[in-house]
Design a protein around this motif. Sequence first.
Motif, mmCIF file in Angstrom:
data_model
loop_
_atom_site.group_PDB
_atom_site.id
_atom_site.type_symbol
_atom_site.label_atom_id
_atom_site.label_comp_id
_atom_site.label_asym_id
_atom_site.label_seq_id
_atom_site.Cartn_x
_atom_site.Cartn_y
_atom_site.Cartn_z
ATOM 1 N N TYR A 22 0.809 -1.227 0.000
ATOM 2 C CA TYR A 22 0.000 0.000 0.000
ATOM 3 C C TYR A 22 0.844 1.279 0.000
ATOM 4 C CZ TYR A 22 -4.398 -2.458 0.987
ATOM 5 O OH TYR A 22 -5.511 -3.237 0.921
ATOM 6 N N CYS B 28 2.595 2.543 2.438
ATOM 7 C CA CYS B 28 2.199 3.228 3.679
ATOM 8 C C CYS B 28 3.110 4.423 3.948
ATOM 9 C CB CYS B 28 2.318 2.282 4.874
ATOM 10 S SG CYS B 28 1.192 0.903 4.801
ATOM 11 N N HIS B 29 2.552 5.390 4.618
ATOM 12 C CA HIS B 29 3.352 6.535 5.057
ATOM 13 C C HIS B 29 4.013 6.191 6.384
ATOM 14 C CE1 HIS B 29 4.704 10.467 6.123
ATOM 15 N NE2 HIS B 29 4.008 10.423 7.235
ATOM 16 N N ASP B 30 5.316 6.522 6.508
ATOM 17 C CA ASP B 30 6.005 6.273 7.765
ATOM 18 C C ASP B 30 5.734 4.821 8.168
ATOM 19 O OD1 ASP B 30 7.531 6.809 9.913
ATOM 20 O OD2 ASP B 30 6.067 8.055 10.971
ATOM 21 N N ALA B 31 6.044 3.932 7.260
ATOM 22 C CA ALA B 31 5.501 2.580 7.329
ATOM 23 C C ALA B 31 5.983 1.782 8.540
ATOM 24 C CB ALA B 31 5.864 1.840 6.052
ATOM 25 N N PRO B 32 5.074 1.017 9.107
ATOM 26 C CA PRO B 32 5.430 0.166 10.258
ATOM 27 C C PRO B 32 6.553 -0.824 9.937
ATOM 28 C CG PRO B 32 3.044 0.241 9.992
ATOM 29 C CD PRO B 32 3.638 0.955 8.808
ATOM 30 N N VAL C 46 0.716 -3.747 7.357
ATOM 31 C CA VAL C 46 -0.712 -3.430 7.560
ATOM 32 C C VAL C 46 -1.611 -4.469 6.884
ATOM 33 C CG1 VAL C 46 -0.272 -0.964 7.811
ATOM 34 C CG2 VAL C 46 -0.929 -1.884 5.567
ATOM 35 N N THR D 291 -2.344 -6.921 9.386
ATOM 36 C CA THR D 291 -3.450 -6.412 10.198
ATOM 37 C C THR D 291 -4.777 -6.603 9.464
ATOM 38 O OG1 THR D 291 -1.906 -4.678 10.873
ATOM 39 C CG2 THR D 291 -4.208 -4.404 11.530
ATOM 40 N N ALA D 292 -4.765 -6.260 8.171
ATOM 41 C CA ALA D 292 -6.021 -6.244 7.417
ATOM 42 C C ALA D 292 -6.512 -7.640 7.060
ATOM 43 C CB ALA D 292 -5.837 -5.418 6.139
#
Lengths: 434, 462
Positions: free
Chosen positions: B44, B46-50, B105, B108-109
């Motif tokens: 995805y 992600c911003h500032d990704a985990p 994520v 998570t999803a």
Amino acid sequence: MTDLRSDFVGIKSPNPFWLASAPPTDKEYNVVRAFKAGWGGVVWKTLGEDPPIVNVNGPRYGAIHGPDRRMLGFNNIELITDRPLDLNLREIKKVKREWPDRALVVSLMVPCEEGAWKRILPLVEDTGADGIELNFGCPHGMSERGMGAAVGQVPEYVGMVARWCKQNTRMPVIVKLTPNITDVRNPARAAKEAGADAVSLINTINSIAGIDLDTMAPDPATDGKGTHGGYCGPAVKPIALSMISEIARDPETQGLPISGIGGISNWRDAAEFMALGSGTVQVCTAAMAYGFRIVEDMTEGLKNWMGEKGYTRLDDFVGKAVPSVTDWQYLNLNYIVKARIDQDLCIKCGRCHIACEDTSHQAITQTKDGQRYFEVDDTECVGCNLCVSVCPVEGCMTLERLTEGADPRTGKPIDPDYANWTTHPNNPNRVAAE
Amino acid sequence: MGTSGAKRDVASGRLPARQYEENFADLHPPLGRHPAMVEADRCYFCHDAPCVEACPTDIDIPMFIRQISTGNPMGAAETILKQNIMGGMCARVCPTETLCEEVCVRETAEGKPVKIGMLQRHATDVLFADGKQIFTRAPASGKRVAVVGAGPAGLSCAHRLAVLGHSVTVFDAREKPGGLNEYGIAAYKSLEDFAQHEAAYILSLGGIEVVTGKRLGSDLSLERLRGDYDAVFLGVGLGTVRDLGLEGEDLEGVIDAVDYISDLRQAGDLSSLPVGREVVVIGGGMTAIDIAVQSKLLGAEEVTLVYRRGQEQMNASGFEQDLAQTSGVKITHFAQPARLIGEDGAVRGIEFERTRLGGHGRLEGTGETFTLAADVVFKAIGQIFVPGGMANGGDGVRLEDGRIAVDGEGRTSLGDVWAGGDCVAGGQDLTVAAVQDGKAAAISMDRALRAQSPTRSRDTGG
């Protein structure tokens, strides 16, 4: 009982799903397969005068892919049928005889001379076909020869040919419109004025699918050269919806039957086109991508949705969204919304934050108590919907209307009354509010 | 019981010749271009990704995956290697399921993370196949640094120092560079001599000299190195496997797992390795799993891994535990070795006492015992640091919990000595963490070296 039967300008079909005039409807073999699969009707691939045109022997198609190579946009440079007229006519006659309950409309494109139309119309009528569709839309190849979009772009020509057809056949006449025009209402008005029974739209949009960076040629290319084609598929759906809405709500064309075309891939797309006034819908790209079986979900899905909504016939919802389409100036400026994040659904990708932070209103924070946590700052949020659009989890982000108190962004009290630009104090041309 | 009767059975060549190749094939075969593109599309961005947060080396994961998806795998490899010069090996050995992929994520999803490790492998494979040098060296600083240990920490440190313009000499006790990458990784995780290819790539930058066969404490002294070089980095790893503390550890067939894995990795012909018919492995970490699985793959009939605590306490990741079980390894929890049983100087079995977690999670024996027949017993209960020649008295580096004490930048108690990797206190015993230690120390050293003589740069002219 939910009834999907359609009666479009007298053309009956067991459901509103027609295959558009295109490669899938080029010959008996395909059309019979389509009818077996459950399609309600077809518009036979455009017939022309003999001798038949020829197609390139290089590639005809190009595509735009989304994630996982899903085809989002599709481009073609195929011309009208390249088979002899007589062969097509014989097959049309046979198919109509064997499938009397299905709609069989024949697409036509001959030169802009009355004689040419007078010659072909009786031949088509003789097949027992249900109607004709005038191909004023093809943007490639044929338009260079003064046909297709070259006609559709000139409202006077649209009216002229439509009139010839109405005068020379008893069959219903559907005029297929090109989107390659500044204001689609003009050819639609011309068609209506000429007595056309309906319009269908949109045809494909001028397009080059891409450039091959190794050969420095357009995609698709034939022997190192390419030409613009016609763009279709899911990517063009919003353009089609907008054009259809223009015709549906134009006082001059209001009530003119519309057959909707443009990126329709499933029952939901179809329902949207119908809500904007399409009596039937025509499909091509989705069938070319997945085969004819997709119609099963289209019919079942539409039926289930209609059942849920309490619609029993197509007419119950056709055109129902038209009154909701208006001009910008009439939008309610007192309608205040704020973005909301469902923290249980949020997967913390941060896309909403960075989209808002970099490109919009800096209204979504990314940490709370030192933890990764995304939250909308109502004092900055303008309710633009960007975050909702980029969120990968459906339903996680929504817009919520504020109905009382003040807008935390402007500090102004929420006004429950409707007010638009026409009366706004910032509008130099404002009129006094009622 | 199996401790009597049948003869002790340790033999090489237990399998048909072809079987070895099949058993030691790549655990995760590389993704081809198509599966890599499909997988890359799942990210995805992600911003500032985990995932970046979870990566000890801070690789910009969303960016390199985006680069793969746009058809720019060389750019992807550059993104990876800029942060982690051993991104190729880490793609093979990182326990991604407890690092980047655990926090993805999409885990998570959907409970299904993006296969970050496999994508990293894909990108770095493209670069290594090409061999393109993506780094350039800063103008020579005139500074010389000694790096002790050519493992992940040492090579990472040396590479970054060389990039920054320093001149580096790397010393290692063994014959080849690579450390545990060369001698300690399970064979099916690093095929086709990858550790050496990676080391060669690192060294191809220039500015790094490797001296092998030199061990700190015997061939080198820290004091001498400090005299000869402007700074020293210690990346010596751990020295020796912990003893069980039982009688009979010198019996034939009681083996250090680490030594055996090293032999396995260096063996030209796997069928030449002696393998027990019944094998017992003691331990609960990655090394225990590695030796248990590889014993099985080499043709051992029964392999039992015995760990004194429960499944949750095992250091080996869930993935590794599953791998052991699907490979046919039996895992027994809550039992500790009590007695080695020998016969004619060789091990024949081992007696265990069952354990339980008592008050405050303390382990206690229950008194109940059982015995496993064993032709071979592998010790894999952790390694300990051997401070040979580093921590002798007041001149040495300060230790903490038996390893070298360092601050956040890898600085030891000595002003000109840095350390990193498994030999430092508080480490994670992961390749990727060692790479990060080396990199961070290099950056810290660079700052300190430049502070010493800010005008040494050749660029200043005049």
